[in-house]
Design a protein around this motif. Sequence first.
Motif, short mmCIF file in Angstrom:
data_model
loop_
_atom_site.label_atom_id
_atom_site.label_comp_id
_atom_site.label_asym_id
_atom_site.label_seq_id
_atom_site.Cartn_x
_atom_site.Cartn_y
_atom_site.Cartn_z
N ILE A 13 46.61 8.55 46.58
CA ILE A 13 45.32 8.93 46.80
C ILE A 13 45.14 10.00 47.93
O ILE A 13 44.44 11.00 47.89
N TYR A 23 43.84 14.00 47.45
CA TYR A 23 43.08 14.68 48.06
C TYR A 23 43.41 15.70 49.20
O TYR A 23 42.75 16.95 49.36
N LYS A 31 40.65 8.79 53.89
CA LYS A 31 40.43 10.17 53.11
C LYS A 31 39.45 10.94 53.39
O LYS A 31 39.37 11.94 53.28
N PHE A 49 38.45 4.52 44.13
CA PHE A 49 39.45 5.61 44.03
C PHE A 49 40.24 5.23 42.61
O PHE A 49 39.92 4.25 42.10
N SER A 104 34.87 7.75 40.93
CA SER A 104 35.21 8.52 42.29
C SER A 104 34.86 10.06 41.99
O SER A 104 35.59 10.84 42.70
N HIS A 158 34.11 12.17 45.23
CA HIS A 158 35.19 12.83 45.97
C HIS A 158 35.50 14.17 45.47
O HIS A 158 35.86 15.16 46.21
N GLU A 185 37.95 10.09 36.65
CA GLU A 185 37.36 10.10 37.80
C GLU A 185 35.82 9.25 37.69
O GLU A 185 35.67 8.49 38.42
#
Lengths: 314, 259
Positions: free
Chosen positions: A96, A100, A147, A87, B87, B90, B82
Amino acid sequence: MSIVQVLKLKKSFGDFKAVNEISFEVEKGEIFGVLGPNGAGKSTTLNMLATLIEPTGGTAIINGFDIKKDTKKVQEIIGLCTSSTKFFWDFNAIEILNYYAMLYDLDSGARKRRIASLIERFEITEFQNKKFAELSTGMKQKIALAKSLINKPKVWFLDEPTNGLDLEVSKTVRKVIRDTVKEENTTVLLTSHHLSEVEELSKRIALINKGELVVVGSIKQVKEGLNFFDTIHFTLAKQSDATQLEFIKKIDGFEYMRVDETRVLVRARSPQKLIGKLINGLENKNVKIYDLEIKRASLEDAFLKLIKGGSSSK
Amino acid sequence: MTLTQAKGHFYKQYLKLFKAAGEWEFILVYPLVHLFSMGFLSAFVGGEDSARVALTYMFVGAFSWNFYVLAQKGITYGILHEIWSDSVKHLATAPAGIIDFIIGNGAYSLLSGLMAWLLMYLCAKIFFAFDIFAGGPVIVLGLIGLWLYGMAEGLIVNAIMLLKGPEYMSITWIITGIVMVTSAVYYPLSILPEPIRTAASILPTTHAIESIRQAILGGNPIAPGINAVVLGVAYLLVASFVFSKSLTRSKQNGTILRL
Ligand SMILES: Nc1ncnc2c1ncn2[C@@H]1O[C@H](COP(=O)(O)OP(=O)(O)O)[C@@H](O)[C@H]1O
Ligand SMILES: [Mg+2]
């Protein structure tokens, strides 16, 4: 009821077939294991189901939604966690999870509740304000798992979730997986090359090798399908008694016997049933033994056999 | 598409602003470097009156340029952060769509652009007695044009990065370089040779900057302002489509896994 139906799913990268028309179904509420050697196509399969990459052919239906056509609907009800997940290194756990949670459209009240419950479940509290970059591998993986549950997924994809974790953290992770399945009625699709882990968590598995589905079924069925059975081991007091053992081959369920000086190995379809007759027979023939034990066929062995079979057929 | 999901993108960028020191370069450093070097340059050239006009050209250029770059950066960094932190997956598996991405990151673009403007406004006013708002509220048209075009360019760069990798971020500097020369940022359009002038007329930046300039110099800012907005909308629509296609392509050929 099958919550996941994989239908002739296929993925090619250029000319290379990473996954070749595999099909299987996963029942609601089960922890389904996907096993196979490195490069078998496990991650590719999970990545397609989790909508990270698009299939070249075939599709899958998740809770009634087609991963190709209803991609967004699928995304709303699934979670994906892989090993060594990363992340933003300068964000802390709360930030974090908040980020999300917003992308999954949780309103501010729902975000607070969900994040608080995940932080408790994964014991994140003590490091919740530390930057991601400063955390240990185990702590990072806890955040990754949290997450992937942020949207309370109906189907939870776990790609080697304990890879690289120490024994204690791995144990916690397995416990959390079981607890989550119970508490939230989640269905899990798990890949792993820790075979003992899959044996511990799953009842049913799919074995894949070189992109092909080798076998799917309960662990017991898979072991039998691969002709891999539990074994009985014992040691003879006198080596000369080896000649007295022929009767064992006539017992029901016998598969195979090997005598190595005084060590004897007997493979049987159901050793628990065979063992009484075996002991009786040995007593009748006045054969003295010690160190008798039943070794359960591990999936590990079945798996190694599969890989060996796979490479020798090249 | 929901407000919460768009807010998620904004939230990320907003946090980055306070965590990644590099973020401030674009908001504090470059705008002021431009402002002061242009200010001193225009003091150096020409007599009193023409110097004033030159200053207007250069300052409008510096203000506009930085606003457009920040608009573009907000969108590009929405992906780039990102990629740098490994990441992307995600983001690619979350149910937030492209519109959420554009609105959230675009709002951050606007915020960072306005922050740079405030700072430049104060410095220009104090040190060079120049008021960018002297032309009145009509400069909003030019600003919107710059914002829309900046976002469109950001999306195109994103589309390229999704297919080719983050190294292609440097494409940005080539595009912005071409835009800087072509859209007559610091000088009148009439100075450009004919073929370039034609190219300039299809760039929203040309019209946006012209509109802001005209507002301050007392000309007609409305027509170029409207051109800038209309062209900006068109560019943004096309760029959104390209970005969406490139995301699909990246998921099809697997490049998304290697970002
Ligand atoms: N993005 C990609 N581009 C090209 N080949 C890939 C890509 N991803 C995976 N592969 C190939 O597909 C095969 C299966 O990979 P993977 O699904 O990661 O296997 P597993 O997870 O079972 O170890 C491997 O041979 C791998 O090299
Ligand atoms: Mg893998």
